[in-house]
Design a protein around this motif. Structure first.
Motif, PDB file in Angstrom:
ATOM      1  N   ALA A 165       0.833  -1.202   0.000  1.00 45.48           N
ATOM      2  CA  ALA A 165       0.000   0.000   0.000  1.00 45.48           C
ATOM      3  C   ALA A 165       0.871   1.257   0.000  1.00 45.48           C
ATOM      4  N   VAL A 166       1.968   1.215   0.744  1.00 40.11           N
ATOM      5  CA  VAL A 166       2.879   2.355   0.770  1.00 40.11           C
ATOM      6  C   VAL A 166       3.523   2.539  -0.600  1.00 40.11           C
ATOM      7  N   ARG A 167       3.937   1.441  -1.212  1.00 34.27           N
ATOM      8  CA  ARG A 167       4.555   1.509  -2.544  1.00 34.27           C
ATOM      9  C   ARG A 167       3.597   2.120  -3.567  1.00 34.27           C
ATOM     10  N   SER A 168       2.336   1.685  -3.570  1.00 35.25           N
ATOM     11  CA  SER A 168       1.372   2.234  -4.527  1.00 35.25           C
ATOM     12  C   SER A 168       1.043   3.691  -4.190  1.00 35.25           C
ATOM     13  N   GLY A 169       0.998   4.032  -2.912  1.00 31.26           N
ATOM     14  CA  GLY A 169       0.780   5.426  -2.512  1.00 31.26           C
ATOM     15  C   GLY A 169       1.926   6.319  -2.951  1.00 31.26           C
ATOM     16  N   LEU A 170       3.154   5.809  -2.850  1.00 26.92           N
ATOM     17  CA  LEU A 170       4.330   6.558  -3.278  1.00 26.92           C
ATOM     18  C   LEU A 170       4.281   6.810  -4.785  1.00 26.92           C
ATOM     19  N   GLU A 171       3.916   5.781  -5.549  1.00 28.97           N
ATOM     20  CA  GLU A 171       3.811   5.954  -7.002  1.00 28.97           C
ATOM     21  C   GLU A 171       2.764   7.003  -7.357  1.00 28.97           C
ATOM     22  N   ALA A 172       1.624   6.976  -6.682  1.00 33.15           N
ATOM     23  CA  ALA A 172       0.570   7.961  -6.937  1.00 33.15           C
ATOM     24  C   ALA A 172       1.037   9.366  -6.561  1.00 33.15           C
ATOM     25  N   ALA A 173       1.750   9.480  -5.439  1.00 32.27           N
ATOM     26  CA  ALA A 173       2.250  10.789  -5.002  1.00 32.27           C
ATOM     27  C   ALA A 173       3.294  11.328  -5.973  1.00 32.27           C
ATOM     28  N   GLN A 174       4.149  10.455  -6.469  1.00 26.69           N
ATOM     29  CA  GLN A 174       5.160  10.881  -7.441  1.00 26.69           C
ATOM     30  C   GLN A 174       4.500  11.331  -8.746  1.00 26.69           C
ATOM     31  N   SER A 175       3.423  10.661  -9.125  1.00 23.33           N
ATOM     32  CA  SER A 175       2.672  11.051 -10.316  1.00 23.33           C
ATOM     33  C   SER A 175       2.043  12.432 -10.116  1.00 23.33           C
ATOM     34  N   LYS A 176       1.464  12.653  -8.917  1.00 22.67           N
ATOM     35  CA  LYS A 176       0.893  13.970  -8.594  1.00 22.67           C
ATOM     36  C   LYS A 176       1.962  15.056  -8.668  1.00 22.67           C
ATOM     37  N   LEU A 177       3.143  14.730  -8.149  1.00 24.03           N
ATOM     38  CA  LEU A 177       4.235  15.709  -8.129  1.00 24.03           C
ATOM     39  C   LEU A 177       4.659  16.074  -9.550  1.00 24.03           C
ATOM     40  N   SER A 178       4.794  15.078 -10.408  1.00 22.02           N
ATOM     41  CA  SER A 178       5.251  15.362 -11.775  1.00 22.02           C
ATOM     42  C   SER A 178       4.203  16.112 -12.593  1.00 22.02           C
ATOM     43  N   SER A 179       2.924  15.973 -12.250  1.00 24.62           N
ATOM     44  CA  SER A 179       1.881  16.655 -13.019  1.00 24.62           C
ATOM     45  C   SER A 179       1.369  17.924 -12.341  1.00 24.62           C
ATOM     46  N   ALA A 180       1.880  18.258 -11.185  1.00 23.98           N
ATOM     47  CA  ALA A 180       1.420  19.452 -10.461  1.00 23.98           C
ATOM     48  C   ALA A 180       1.804  20.709 -11.232  1.00 23.98           C
ATOM     49  N   ALA A 199       2.349  20.329  -1.835  1.00 21.41           N
ATOM     50  CA  ALA A 199       1.515  19.292  -1.216  1.00 21.41           C
ATOM     51  C   ALA A 199       1.940  17.909  -1.690  1.00 21.41           C
ATOM     52  N   ALA A 200       2.217  17.778  -2.980  1.00 25.87           N
ATOM     53  CA  ALA A 200       2.644  16.482  -3.523  1.00 25.87           C
ATOM     54  C   ALA A 200       4.015  16.093  -2.979  1.00 25.87           C
ATOM     55  N   GLN A 201       4.915  17.066  -2.819  1.00 23.18           N
ATOM     56  CA  GLN A 201       6.248  16.770  -2.281  1.00 23.18           C
ATOM     57  C   GLN A 201       6.155  16.274  -0.845  1.00 23.18           C
ATOM     58  N   ILE A 202       5.279  16.868  -0.053  1.00 26.25           N
ATOM     59  CA  ILE A 202       5.079  16.411   1.326  1.00 26.25           C
ATOM     60  C   ILE A 202       4.588  14.972   1.321  1.00 26.25           C
ATOM     61  N   GLU A 203       3.653  14.668   0.437  1.00 31.07           N
ATOM     62  CA  GLU A 203       3.120  13.311   0.333  1.00 31.07           C
ATOM     63  C   GLU A 203       4.226  12.323  -0.051  1.00 31.07           C
ATOM     64  N   VAL A 204       5.060  12.699  -1.009  1.00 33.39           N
ATOM     65  CA  VAL A 204       6.183  11.847  -1.419  1.00 33.39           C
ATOM     66  C   VAL A 204       7.126  11.621  -0.242  1.00 33.39           C
ATOM     67  N   ASP A 205       7.454  12.691   0.480  1.00 41.55           N
ATOM     68  CA  ASP A 205       8.373  12.574   1.629  1.00 41.55           C
ATOM     69  C   ASP A 205       7.824  11.620   2.693  1.00 41.55           C
ATOM     70  N   MET A 244       7.950   6.225   5.199  1.00 42.35           N
ATOM     71  CA  MET A 244       7.269   4.972   5.573  1.00 42.35           C
ATOM     72  C   MET A 244       7.997   3.775   4.966  1.00 42.35           C
ATOM     73  N   MET A 245       8.477   3.924   3.731  1.00 41.34           N
ATOM     74  CA  MET A 245       9.230   2.826   3.093  1.00 41.34           C
ATOM     75  C   MET A 245      10.506   2.531   3.882  1.00 41.34           C
ATOM     76  N   ALA A 246      11.135   3.579   4.386  1.00 39.53           N
ATOM     77  CA  ALA A 246      12.384   3.409   5.139  1.00 39.53           C
ATOM     78  C   ALA A 246      12.146   2.832   6.528  1.00 39.53           C
ATOM     79  N   ALA A 247      10.927   2.970   7.040  1.00 44.36           N
ATOM     80  CA  ALA A 247      10.628   2.483   8.391  1.00 44.36           C
ATOM     81  C   ALA A 247      10.715   0.984   8.415  1.00 44.36           C
TER      82      ALA A 247
END
Length: 155
Positions: A118-133, A141-147, A152-155
């Motif tokens: 779920a984190v991996r798919s959320g990260l992909e969606a956030a990165q997509s939002k960031l590139s299209s913002a 907002a998208a950068q915060i989501e990516v961070d 979470m992936m590093a946890a």
């Protein structure tokens, strides 16, 4: 002469000192969010947390401090020797002169409860939002989501 007097008083007032009221090798920890309390004055040996100035550890008799938490893992070393790990999204940590510690987080999740897919798919969606913002606000907002997802992936 007046400057020396003021400087001497300022140094005395600003001198950093260790907490002096801790007893033994533990300190009381209060750790919670608006949605749940994880610890309420529980004696612990050490807490490691992520802050805006970097990760740092808290031991008994730590210098009184206030820190702003960033997304990352809070590790709590209990009195029995267990290490509890929680992901926090943001918040504050206060280390008081009596060595008690209060951590207030916006969101808390046990690291063991994190769903990696779920984190991996959320990260992909956030990165997509960031590139299209298109606006600066949307990019921020998208950068915060990516961070947050990367933390979470590093946890």
């Amino acid at each position: 002469m007046a400057f020396r007097s003021i400087a001497a008083r300022s140094v005395a007032l600003c001198r950093r000192a260790m907490a002096t009221e801790a007893s033994g090798n533990t300190f009381p920890l209060t750790f919670g969010s608006p949605y749940k309390a994880v610890h309420d004055g529980s004696p612990v040996k050490q807490v490691d947390l992520p802050s805006t100035t970097g990760h740092f550890g808290i031991l008994p008799q730590h210098v009184p401090t206030i820190a702003i938490l960033v997304p990352g893992t809070v590790s709590i070393h209990t009195e029995s020797g267990e290490v509890e790990k929680y992901f926090v999204s943001s918040g504050t940590a206060t280390i008081h002169a009596d060595s008690s510690v209060q951590i207030l987080a916006e969101e808390i999740c046990a690291v063991s409860d994190i769903d990696e897919s779920a984190v991996r798919s959320g990260l992909e969606a956030a990165q997509s939002k960031l590139s299209s913002a298109s606006s600066e606000a949307d990019k921020a907002a998208a950068q915060i989501e990516v961070d947050v997802y990367q933390s979470m992936m590093a946890a």
